[in-house]
Design an enzyme around this catalytic site. Structure first.
Site, short mmCIF file in Angstrom:
data_model
loop_
_atom_site.label_atom_id
_atom_site.label_comp_id
_atom_site.label_asym_id
_atom_site.label_seq_id
_atom_site.Cartn_x
_atom_site.Cartn_y
_atom_site.Cartn_z
N ASP A 67 53.62 44.37 49.98
CA ASP A 67 54.45 43.29 50.21
C ASP A 67 55.58 43.25 49.22
O ASP A 67 55.77 44.08 48.39
CB ASP A 67 53.84 42.00 49.86
N GLU A 143 48.78 34.49 54.45
CA GLU A 143 48.06 33.33 54.26
C GLU A 143 46.88 32.78 54.93
O GLU A 143 46.91 33.23 56.17
CB GLU A 143 49.17 32.23 53.97
C1 GLP Z 1 50.47 37.44 45.14
C2 GLP Z 1 50.53 38.84 46.04
C3 GLP Z 1 49.10 39.48 46.13
C4 GLP Z 1 48.26 39.02 45.01
C5 GLP Z 1 48.14 37.83 44.73
C6 GLP Z 1 47.27 37.76 43.43
O1 GLP Z 1 51.08 36.41 45.75
N1 GLP Z 1 51.28 38.89 47.08
O2 GLP Z 1 49.19 40.76 46.70
O3 GLP Z 1 47.05 39.84 45.04
O4 GLP Z 1 49.35 37.05 44.74
O5 GLP Z 1 48.24 37.85 42.35
P1 GLP Z 1 47.61 37.67 40.76
O6 GLP Z 1 47.08 39.07 40.76
O7 GLP Z 1 48.96 37.65 39.98
O8 GLP Z 1 46.73 36.79 40.73
#
Ligand code: GLP
Length: 244
Positions: A67, A143
């Protein structure tokens, strides 16, 4: 789904690194799906270490990121393009021609999404997709209630995701409200999936994922329908699961 429980974040990063390096070394032309966020940072550090020890090369590797935020320049430290260069690509022997990250400032976002899908198809399937998980069960930026048949698309971020990700920005107002994200069906077409879950703030998400029905309310629950998923989770992330 296979679950590997490890002690802490360092152990998770090392285990994930061994897992990925083994696959990269087995495959002739590996195609990797990569993730951003705090969770895979330790994995990327470990990969750089292995690369410096001469234990892995990325010359034949192609990558696709999950993404990218909409409206953020690639030169902005908050873009996922910048993150990937800073945390991984600038430190290994990968050619940037083999790196694909959606362009969040493309003039035509819909066309950008279509071209991203085409690029994945042209590379053949993704051999191994690395995933993190949002506290609300999101994968990529898909989401809750995103269709399981979704392909790469522009996604609206939930208020809770904006809030969670605001830690990287000066203020919550700066956090983009949209992102380009690989769709759930796109992710599910990967041959193998490695889901990394770390920390107490993800313990509820992991427990829910394991106990809930497969439902669009919990995007990650779709992974139960995939035949080759490994979850690596640390003790803190397993704390709720181990009580159930
Ligand atoms: C973000 C990303 C995801 C990620 C998630 C968790 O929004 N788009 O790909 O897995 O949040 O992030 P983190 O590893 O910082 O908790």
């Amino acid at each position: 789904m296979k679950i590997i429980q490890v002690k802490d974040y360092d152990a998770l990063s090392e285990r994930a690194c061994s897992f990925l390096v083994e696959r990269i070394n087995e495959l002739e032309n590996p195609v990797l799906g990569l993730a951003t966020g705090s969770t895979p940072e330790g994995l990327y550090k470990q990969i750089i270490k292995k690369y410096n020890q001469g234990k892995v090369s990325f010359q034949q590797v192609k990558t696709f990121n999950l993404d990218e935020y909409v409206g953020i320049e690639r030169t902005d430290p908050n873009s996922y393009y910048y993150f990937m260069k800073d945390k991984l690509f600038d430190h290994i022997d990968i050619s940037l021609d083999n790196v694909q990250i959606p362009n969040g400032i493309a003039p035509d976002l819909r066309q950008e999404c279509e071209e991203y899908e085409e690029a994945i198809q042209a590379a053949g399937e993704i051999d191994i997709q690395v995933l993190g998980i949002g506290a609300n069960g999101h994968i990529g930026f898909n989401e809750p209630r995103t269709s399981f048949t979704s392909r790469t698309q522009v996604a609206d971020l939930e208020a809770s995701t904006i809030e969670a990700n605001s830690r990287f920005f000066h203020s919550i107002e700066e956090v983009p409200t949209q992102a380009i994200s690989m769709g759930i069906e796109t992710i599910m077409e990967s041959k193998e999936i490695l889901l990394l879950i770390s920390g107490e703030n993800k313990a509820e998400a992991l427990a829910t994922l394991l106990t809930c029905d497969v439902t669009e309310e919990v995007p990650a629950s779709v992974l139960k329908k995939h035949s080759n998923v490994t979850i690596i989770a640390d003790e803190a992330a397993c704390s709720v699961m181990n009580q159930v």
